[in-house]
Design an enzyme around this catalytic site. Structure first.
Site, PDB file in Angstrom:
ATOM      1  N   HIS A  43       0.817  -1.089  -0.171  1.00 40.36           N
ATOM      2  CA  HIS A  43      -0.101   0.006  -0.070  1.00 40.36           C
ATOM      3  C   HIS A  43       0.847   1.222  -0.055  1.00 40.36           C
ATOM      4  O   HIS A  43       1.568   1.433   0.918  1.00 40.36           O
ATOM      5  CB  HIS A  43      -0.924  -0.080   1.214  1.00 40.36           C
ATOM      6  CG  HIS A  43      -1.949   1.000   1.438  1.00 40.36           C
ATOM      7  ND1 HIS A  43      -2.033   2.001   2.522  1.00 40.36           N
ATOM      8  CD2 HIS A  43      -3.099   1.362   0.649  1.00 40.36           C
ATOM      9  CE1 HIS A  43      -2.960   2.590   2.505  1.00 40.36           C
ATOM     10  NE2 HIS A  43      -3.526   2.468   1.254  1.00 40.36           N
ATOM     11  N   GLU A  70       0.957  -0.373  -4.716  1.00 43.38           N
ATOM     12  CA  GLU A  70      -0.405   0.462  -4.738  1.00 43.38           C
ATOM     13  C   GLU A  70       0.123   1.779  -4.787  1.00 43.38           C
ATOM     14  O   GLU A  70       1.359   2.167  -4.068  1.00 43.38           O
ATOM     15  CB  GLU A  70      -1.252   0.068  -4.118  1.00 43.38           C
ATOM     16  CG  GLU A  70      -2.604   0.717  -4.051  1.00 43.38           C
ATOM     17  CD  GLU A  70      -2.845   2.140  -3.336  1.00 43.38           C
ATOM     18  OE1 GLU A  70      -3.823   2.755  -3.254  1.00 43.38           O
ATOM     19  OE2 GLU A  70      -1.624   2.458  -2.675  1.00 43.38           O
ATOM     20  N   ASP A  72      -1.720   6.315  -5.469  1.00 44.26           N
ATOM     21  CA  ASP A  72      -2.535   7.266  -5.714  1.00 44.26           C
ATOM     22  C   ASP A  72      -2.146   8.233  -7.087  1.00 44.26           C
ATOM     23  O   ASP A  72      -1.028   8.909  -6.623  1.00 44.26           O
ATOM     24  CB  ASP A  72      -2.963   7.919  -4.490  1.00 44.26           C
ATOM     25  CG  ASP A  72      -3.286   6.812  -3.496  1.00 44.26           C
ATOM     26  OD1 ASP A  72      -4.411   6.257  -3.298  1.00 44.26           O
ATOM     27  OD2 ASP A  72      -2.438   6.564  -2.872  1.00 44.26           O
ATOM     28  N   HIS A  85      -1.458  10.621  -1.849  1.00 40.42           N
ATOM     29  CA  HIS A  85      -2.804   9.938  -1.408  1.00 40.42           C
ATOM     30  C   HIS A  85      -4.040  11.106  -1.051  1.00 40.42           C
ATOM     31  O   HIS A  85      -4.906  11.123  -1.668  1.00 40.42           O
ATOM     32  CB  HIS A  85      -2.622   9.407  -0.302  1.00 40.42           C
ATOM     33  CG  HIS A  85      -4.030   8.856   0.363  1.00 40.42           C
ATOM     34  ND1 HIS A  85      -4.587   9.538   1.328  1.00 40.42           N
ATOM     35  CD2 HIS A  85      -4.542   7.849   0.039  1.00 40.42           C
ATOM     36  CE1 HIS A  85      -5.651   8.795   1.526  1.00 40.42           C
ATOM     37  NE2 HIS A  85      -5.761   7.888   0.701  1.00 40.42           N
ATOM     38  N   GLU A 153      -4.404   3.734  -8.130  1.00 50.26           N
ATOM     39  CA  GLU A 153      -5.895   4.512  -7.753  1.00 50.26           C
ATOM     40  C   GLU A 153      -5.821   5.685  -8.465  1.00 50.26           C
ATOM     41  O   GLU A 153      -5.121   6.696  -8.251  1.00 50.26           O
ATOM     42  CB  GLU A 153      -5.955   4.662  -6.278  1.00 50.26           C
ATOM     43  CG  GLU A 153      -7.203   5.077  -5.967  1.00 50.26           C
ATOM     44  CD  GLU A 153      -7.584   5.356  -4.557  1.00 50.26           C
ATOM     45  OE1 GLU A 153      -8.502   6.069  -4.141  1.00 50.26           O
ATOM     46  OE2 GLU A 153      -6.795   4.615  -3.801  1.00 50.26           O
TER      47      GLU A 153
END
Length: 313
Positions: A43, A70, A72, A85, A153
């Site tokens: 993450h 992962e 953002d 994020h 994301e």
């Protein structure tokens, strides 16, 4: 995620390839196997090792052998794509000190040049002073250099109209829309269903994931454009997981499910026993080790890290 489980760390990349491209019936066999091990996704990199969503965090994950990370993605005032994020810059940079009169310090209110002046590492630790908010392009290049794979994301796309086309353009420019990347190394996800539908129209070949847990009666509508349902781990039950796995996504394969954000060993093992396909975690090395050793250890047996970690997807 469109990610099939790897049964050993040494064969992680081979396992990912099989799960992305293998036959739809492969899941039911893996899920029923006691040794089933979900794929572990870092993450925002490895945020127990380095500041989240920085190149240092990606590199830390690579050193730990984490093959999926992962991130953002958001858009600056002048249209650049950056990896961050929060929709504001306050928590993970020194923006309040550098630009004290620019409250509330939204990403969308700053140019790329302004954001690149910020220190995105000192908040985490002195040795990370000078880390920058990476552009998506630099981030993609680093993931490529590390031979890692990416769960991206699209963050708050409702704030950035048209960001989907901008993202696909950058992915193409950096070589991430060729067949090997699209088939085995890239997944895009979002909480915003409209954004995912736009991405599906732009690039029907992309693997997409919806962040959330729609009601079981609504799952079929999501399967028209999403290959994965990636919910908060608290929403995952055996019956919900069966309902997800019973459906096929837009590419004809069974839907997959990856749960976030799982930092507790006992929870990770419980999800593995249910048969989830992936676990998104701030502690990727610890969770992977615990899952691989799970057959020989009691739930909750691993000691938790005391490092600061982000708490939400």
């Amino acid at each position: 995620m469109q990610l099939r489980p790897a049964v050993a760390v040494a064969s992680a990349l081979l396992g990912v390839s099989a799960l992305l491209t293998g036959p739809a019936h492969a899941h039911s066999t893996a899920a029923a196997t006691p040794s089933h091990t979900p794929l572990v996704i870092g993450h925002r990199g490895s945020p127990v090792s380095a500041p989240e969503n920085t190149l240092a965090s990606v590199d830390a994950a690579a050193r730990l052998g984490i093959t999926w990370v992962e991130n953002d993605v958001q858009r600056t005032k002048d249209g650049a794509l950056v990896v961050l994020h929060d929709t504001t810059l306050s928590r993970t940079t020194d923006v309040e000190q550098r630009y004290p009169d620019r409250s509330p310090w939204r990403v969308a209110d700053f140019t790329l040049a302004e954001i690149e002046r910020l220190d995105a590492g000192s908040w985490y630790g002195r040795r990370f002073a000078g880390q920058r908010v990476p552009t998506l392009g630099r981030y993609l290049d680093r993931v490529e250099r590390n031979r890692q794979n990416l769960l991206m994301e699209v963050k708050a796309p409702e704030l950035y109209p048209g960001i989907e086309r901008r993202i696909t353009s950058e992915l193409r420019r950096r070589g991430w829309l060729d067949r090997p990347h699209v088939a085995r190394r890239l997944v895009l996800q979002s909480f915003n269903a409209a954004s995912l539908r736009t991405l599906h129209r732009l690039r029907p070949d992309l693997t997409l994931g919806f962040l959330g847990a729609p009601k079981t009666g609504e799952l079929r509508s999501y399967a028209a454009y999403a290959d994965q349902l990636n919910p908060n781990h608290k929403s995952v039950t055996p019956s919900y997981l069966r309902a997800v796995h019973a459906l096929r996504g837009p590419h004809g394969r069974a839907l997959r499910l990856s749960a976030w954000t799982v930092d507790d060993v006992g929870t990770a093992r419980s999800l593995a026993r249910m048969g989830v396909d992936g676990i998104i975690t701030n502690k990727p090395a610890e969770i992977r080790r615990a899952l691989n050793d799970g057959a020989r250890r009691l739930p909750g047996g691993a000691a938790g890290s005391r490092a600061r970690v982000p708490s939400a997807a």
